[in-house]
Scaffold this active site. Structure first.
Site, PDB file in Angstrom:
ATOM      1  N   HIS A 102     -33.928  76.984 -89.972  1.00 38.18           N
ATOM      2  CA  HIS A 102     -34.441  75.753 -89.038  1.00 38.18           C
ATOM      3  C   HIS A 102     -34.314  74.659 -89.816  1.00 38.18           C
ATOM      4  O   HIS A 102     -35.156  73.600 -89.551  1.00 38.18           O
ATOM      5  CB  HIS A 102     -35.625  75.966 -88.295  1.00 38.18           C
ATOM      6  CG  HIS A 102     -35.583  77.088 -87.190  1.00 38.18           C
ATOM      7  ND1 HIS A 102     -35.418  76.473 -85.790  1.00 38.18           N
ATOM      8  CD2 HIS A 102     -35.983  78.276 -87.073  1.00 38.18           C
ATOM      9  CE1 HIS A 102     -35.234  77.422 -85.133  1.00 38.18           C
ATOM     10  NE2 HIS A 102     -35.987  78.760 -85.749  1.00 38.18           N
ATOM     11  N   ILE A 103     -33.270  74.264 -90.840  1.00 35.39           N
ATOM     12  CA  ILE A 103     -33.198  73.159 -91.384  1.00 35.39           C
ATOM     13  C   ILE A 103     -31.833  72.726 -91.201  1.00 35.39           C
ATOM     14  O   ILE A 103     -31.649  71.390 -91.653  1.00 35.39           O
ATOM     15  CB  ILE A 103     -33.727  73.211 -92.971  1.00 35.39           C
ATOM     16  CG1 ILE A 103     -32.714  74.216 -93.527  1.00 35.39           C
ATOM     17  CG2 ILE A 103     -35.325  73.128 -93.084  1.00 35.39           C
ATOM     18  CD1 ILE A 103     -33.365  74.286 -95.204  1.00 35.39           C
ATOM     19  N   GLY A 155     -28.384  88.922 -79.087  1.00 34.26           N
ATOM     20  CA  GLY A 155     -29.665  88.642 -79.255  1.00 34.26           C
ATOM     21  C   GLY A 155     -30.359  88.913 -80.640  1.00 34.26           C
ATOM     22  O   GLY A 155     -31.684  89.362 -80.328  1.00 34.26           O
ATOM     23  N   GLY A 160     -30.095  87.650 -83.696  1.00 35.96           N
ATOM     24  CA  GLY A 160     -30.407  86.572 -84.402  1.00 35.96           C
ATOM     25  C   GLY A 160     -29.181  86.674 -85.587  1.00 35.96           C
ATOM     26  O   GLY A 160     -29.551  86.117 -86.811  1.00 35.96           O
ATOM     27  N   LEU A 161     -28.043  87.593 -85.225  1.00 34.91           N
ATOM     28  CA  LEU A 161     -27.231  87.753 -86.264  1.00 34.91           C
ATOM     29  C   LEU A 161     -25.663  86.834 -85.741  1.00 34.91           C
ATOM     30  O   LEU A 161     -24.543  86.899 -86.285  1.00 34.91           O
ATOM     31  CB  LEU A 161     -26.438  89.157 -86.491  1.00 34.91           C
ATOM     32  CG  LEU A 161     -27.679  90.071 -87.078  1.00 34.91           C
ATOM     33  CD1 LEU A 161     -27.138  91.472 -87.306  1.00 34.91           C
ATOM     34  CD2 LEU A 161     -28.085  89.495 -88.443  1.00 34.91           C
ATOM     35  N   SER A 162     -26.139  86.111 -84.825  1.00 36.61           N
ATOM     36  CA  SER A 162     -25.225  84.837 -84.450  1.00 36.61           C
ATOM     37  C   SER A 162     -23.779  85.627 -83.669  1.00 36.61           C
ATOM     38  O   SER A 162     -22.635  85.365 -84.030  1.00 36.61           O
ATOM     39  CB  SER A 162     -24.460  84.187 -85.412  1.00 36.61           C
ATOM     40  OG  SER A 162     -25.553  83.456 -85.827  1.00 36.61           O
ATOM     41  N   SER A 175     -23.021  84.893 -80.770  1.00 36.29           N
ATOM     42  CA  SER A 175     -22.265  83.883 -80.006  1.00 36.29           C
ATOM     43  C   SER A 175     -21.279  83.038 -80.653  1.00 36.29           C
ATOM     44  O   SER A 175     -20.378  82.782 -80.228  1.00 36.29           O
ATOM     45  CB  SER A 175     -23.493  82.941 -79.228  1.00 36.29           C
ATOM     46  OG  SER A 175     -24.084  82.385 -80.176  1.00 36.29           O
ATOM     47  N   GLU A 235     -21.387  75.849 -78.257  1.00 32.13           N
ATOM     48  CA  GLU A 235     -22.591  76.418 -77.939  1.00 32.13           C
ATOM     49  C   GLU A 235     -23.711  75.283 -77.362  1.00 32.13           C
ATOM     50  O   GLU A 235     -24.461  75.473 -76.541  1.00 32.13           O
ATOM     51  CB  GLU A 235     -23.082  76.743 -79.339  1.00 32.13           C
ATOM     52  CG  GLU A 235     -24.660  77.337 -79.428  1.00 32.13           C
ATOM     53  CD  GLU A 235     -24.557  79.001 -79.078  1.00 32.13           C
ATOM     54  OE1 GLU A 235     -23.659  79.690 -79.319  1.00 32.13           O
ATOM     55  OE2 GLU A 235     -25.560  79.283 -78.411  1.00 32.13           O
ATOM     56  N   ASP A 258     -24.413  78.704 -87.991  1.00 37.09           N
ATOM     57  CA  ASP A 258     -23.882  79.958 -87.515  1.00 37.09           C
ATOM     58  C   ASP A 258     -22.410  79.861 -87.579  1.00 37.09           C
ATOM     59  O   ASP A 258     -21.673  80.776 -87.908  1.00 37.09           O
ATOM     60  CB  ASP A 258     -24.358  80.347 -86.375  1.00 37.09           C
ATOM     61  CG  ASP A 258     -25.842  80.191 -86.465  1.00 37.09           C
ATOM     62  OD1 ASP A 258     -26.415  80.294 -87.386  1.00 37.09           O
ATOM     63  OD2 ASP A 258     -26.525  80.553 -85.361  1.00 37.09           O
TER      64      ASP A 258
END
Ligand code: GLA
Length: 372
Positions: A20-21, A107, A109-111, A113, A145, A157
Site C-alpha cells: 500500500h505504498i 481473489g 492477492g496474487l494479482s 487480474s 484496472e 502488480d
C-alpha cells in the site's frame, strides 16, 4: 491449443515488502511468479476478439469497434478493458481468437487480474506484429484496472506481471518506474505462500477508500511541507508534521512512511544476506497493515499469527490489497512440510477455514512463444 499461433504469458506476483505504498510514490519489492495467465492467440480475419477459457464454458465475442461498451461483463471484463485501453492509446487491434488459461487463483492477492490484463495486451501486440514495450503494456494494463474494472490501483502488480525476471526480486520506484533487479538469495530459507481462503468482497471499495485517505493526508501535509507524494516524507519529518492530521489519516500516513522505511531496510538486509532482519521487517509490516492501515482482518491475522509462532519461521505478513488473500512467510527450507502442517492445523482450529499453500518459483514476466 496447437492450432493457435502464439502462446503469450504474464505472471502473477508476490510482494516481499512495500504494501500500500505504490500509489504513494514509494518503492516496493515484488517478484513475478510461475502462477500465470496464458493466452493462446491466432488471427481470425474478422473485426472481433473471440474469448474462451480452459476452465469455463463461456464464450464471449468483443466487437473491436465497441470495446468501450463491455464494462461490467461477468466474463471477459479484464480482457475487454485491456483491449480498449490499448486501442485508445493508438495501437491497432487485430481480430483474433484468444484462449485463456489462468493458474493464478482468483481473489488471492496474487494479482490474477494484472496477469490477465498484461497477457491480453501482450497477445494483441504480438498478433499485430508490434515490438513489445513491457513498461507501456504495464501502464495500459493498470489503466484497464482503474478505468474499466474500477479499482484505483497503483502500478506494482502490472509492472511485476510484465517486467519480472526469473530468480530476481524487483526494487521498483513507483514514482519514476526505475527498477533494479536483485537476486533473491535467502540462504537456508524459502518463501511460502499461503491463502487464508476467506472470500473478500469489500476489497474494491475499501481499497479505493484507503487510496483516497492517503490523497487527503497528502493535501493537508502539503500546506506545511514541500513534498510531492507521501513517500517523500522522511521518518523524522513525519514525527512532527503528521500531528496536524485527523487521527485516521495520521495512522494511514504513518503506515506509508514506516513501510517505505522498511523497504529501505529490507533492501540492505537482502543485499547483505541478513535473512533474519528481513523476517523481522515482514512481521513489522504486517503489524502496521493491521494497526495503522487496517487492511487485514480476523482470518489473515490468525494465519499470520500461526506462521509467526512457528519456531522455524523468521517472519510472515499479508500481501496485496488486503482483507483476505495470501500471506508470505520466510521459513527454513528443510522444515517447510512441518511448518505447513502446523499452520494448517492452528489456523483451522482458530477460524474453521482451510489454509492452502502454493508452490511457485520466481519467474519471468511476459513471455511469448511461437507455436509454429
Ligand atoms: C493491490 C494493488 C497494488 C497495490 C497493492 C497493495 O494489489 O493492485 O497496486 O496497491 O494492492 O500494496
Amino acid at each position: 491449443m496447437n492450432d493457435y499461433r502464439y502462446k503469450v504469458t504474464a505472471a502473477g506476483r508476490i510482494n516481499i515488502i512495500g504494501e500500500h505504498i505504490d500509489y504513494c510514490g514509494g518503492r516496493v519489492m515484488p517478484a513475478a511468479i510461475s502462477l500465470k495467465n496464458t493466452v493462446y492467440v491466432r488471427p481470425n480475419g474478422t473485426n472481433t476478439i473471440n474469448l474462451s477459457w480452459t476452465t469455463l464454458p463461456d464464450k464471449v465475442t468483443l466487437d473491436i469497434d465497441k470495446l468501450e461498451s463491455y464494462k461490467g461483463l461477468k466474463c471477459g471484463n479484464y480482457q475487454a478493458g485491456s483491449a480498449y485501453m490499448w486501442q485508445r492509446a493508438g495501437h491497432k487491434i487485430t481480430g483474433c481468437d484468444m484462449l485463456h488459461d489462468c493458474t493464478v487463483p482468483f481473489g488471492s492477492g496474487l494479482s490474477s487480474s494484472a496477469a490477465i490484463e498484461v497477457s491480453t495486451i501482450a497477445a494483441l501486440a504480438t498478433i499485430a506484429g508490434e515490438p513489445l514495450n513491457k513498461v507501456e503494456i504495464a501502464l495500459k494494463a493498470q489503466q484497464a484496472e482503474r478505468e474499466y474494472a474500477g479499482v484505483n490501483c497503483g502500478i506494482m502488480d502490472q509492472f511485476a506481471s510484465a517486467c519480472g525476471k526469473k530468480d530476481s526480486v524487483m526494487l521498483l520506484d513507483c514514482n519514476t518506474l526505475n527498477c533494479e533487479y536483485l537476486p533473491l538469495r535467502l540462504g537456508d530459507y524459502s518463501l511460502v505462500i499461503t491463502n487464508c481462503n476467506k472470500p473478500h468482497n469489500l476489497i474494491q471499495s475499501k481499497y479505493n477508500e484507503r487510496r483516497s485517505e492517503t490523497e487527503d493526508a497528502l493535501k493537508i501535509l502539503q500546506r506545511s511541507v514541500d513534498i510531492s507524494c507521501l513517500a517523500d516524507l522522511s521518518l523524522m519529518q513525519s514525527k512532527s508534521y503528521t500531528e496536524v492530521l485527523p487521527p485516521v489519516l495520521k495512522k494511514r500516513a504513518e503506515h506509508v512512511v514506516g513501510e517505505c522505511n522498511r523497504v529501505r531496510k529490507a533492501t540492505i538486509a537482502l543485499k547483505a544476506g541478513n535473512i533474519e532482519a528481513l523476517g523481522k521487517l515482514l512481521n513489522e509490516s504486517h503489524k502496521s497493515l493491521k494497526e495503522l492501515y487496517e487492511v487485514t482482518g480476523r482470518e489473515p491475522d490468525a494465519l499470520v499469527k500461526a506462521a509467526q509462532s512457528h519456531p522455524y519461521c523468521l517472519g510472515s505478513r499479508l500481501m496485496g490489497g488486503g482483507f483476505g488473500g495470501c500471506t508470505i512467510s520466510l521459513v527454513k527450507s528443510d522444515c517447510i512440510d512441518e511448518f505447513k502442517e502446523f499452520v494448517y492445523n492452528e489456523y483451522f482450529s482458530e477460524t474453521g477455514y482451510k489454509a492452502e499453500f502454493y508452490d511457485a518459483d520466481i519467474s519471468d514476466g511476459i513471455t511469448v512463444t511461437s507455436t509454429f
